[in-house]
Design a protein around this motif. Structure first.
Motif, PDB file in Angstrom:
ATOM      1  N   ALA A  86       0.851  -1.202   0.000  1.00  0.00           N
ATOM      2  CA  ALA A  86       0.000   0.000   0.000  1.00  0.00           C
ATOM      3  C   ALA A  86       0.886   1.252   0.000  1.00  0.00           C
ATOM      4  CB  ALA A  86      -0.908   0.001   1.233  1.00  0.00           C
ATOM      5  N   ARG A 102      -8.864   3.155   0.570  1.00  0.00           N
ATOM      6  CA  ARG A 102      -8.855   2.697  -0.826  1.00  0.00           C
ATOM      7  C   ARG A 102      -9.408   3.807  -1.717  1.00  0.00           C
ATOM      8  NH1 ARG A 102     -11.123  -2.407  -0.725  1.00  0.00           N
ATOM      9  NH2 ARG A 102      -9.017  -3.240  -0.659  1.00  0.00           N
ATOM     10  N   GLN A 108      -4.536   1.360  -2.738  1.00  0.00           N
ATOM     11  CA  GLN A 108      -4.670   1.577  -1.292  1.00  0.00           C
ATOM     12  C   GLN A 108      -3.513   2.422  -0.784  1.00  0.00           C
ATOM     13  OE1 GLN A 108      -6.883  -2.093   0.593  1.00  0.00           O
ATOM     14  NE2 GLN A 108      -4.935  -2.762  -0.209  1.00  0.00           N
TER      15      GLN A 108
END
Length: 164
Positions: A86, A102, A108
């Motif tokens: 992420a 998200r 993300q």
């Protein structure tokens, strides 16, 4: 008479106490029948088979528990890898808690700001809160206070052997 015995059987007769003889020495001794011996061997075989079957069942149960534990470990590792991928615009530090969001495109990112810090209206969909552990694994916030179940896993694997 001893000579007759040797003549027909090729061995000298037993000369010790009757209870130490390798064969019945009295006509009153129970006859050992081949059928009785076969029954005794059959009974022993069944007992050995039962014992082996029980032990193999314990091993099969342990294998199933290990397989389930392996699936859990692999799933946790996959989740940890996904979280490490992420986006993050700051240096992650073990022991710190981060909030995952998200974007509309599916990507993300981690933020230090919780949904409450955004006054309930974060810029993107909130996914969850995680703490980065020293071993670089991620613990979801809802499991931070959960007890360590590794002892329970060990107890299940060892069964009721009393070793746990």
């Amino acid at each position: 008479m001893a000579g007759d015995f040797k003549k027909y059987h090729g061995k000298t007769p037993h000369r010790g106490d009757d209870h130490s003889a390798p064969y019945p020495v009295s006509r009153l001794a129970p006859a050992v029948e081949l059928v009785d011996l076969a029954k005794q061997i059959g009974d022993a075989d069944r007992m050995v088979g039962t014992r082996v079957s029980a032990k193999l069942q314990v091993i099969a149960d342990q294998i199933k528990a290990l397989q389930a534990e392996a699936r859990t470990v692999l799933e946790d590792a996959r989740n940890d890898q996904e979280l490490h991928r992420a986006d993050c615009n700051f240096q992650r530090k073990p022991g710190s808690t981060y909030h995952l969001y998200r974007r509309d495109d599916g990507s993300q990112y981690f933020s230090m700001l919780s949904p409450q810090d955004w006054r309930g209206a974060p810029p993107h969909r909130f996914v969850g809160t995680y703490r980065l552990e020293n071993d670089m694994s991620w613990t979801p916030a809802d499991k931070l206070d959960a007890p360590d179940d590794s002892r329970d896993v060990l107890r299940r694997l060892l069964g009721d052997s009393g070793l746990s």
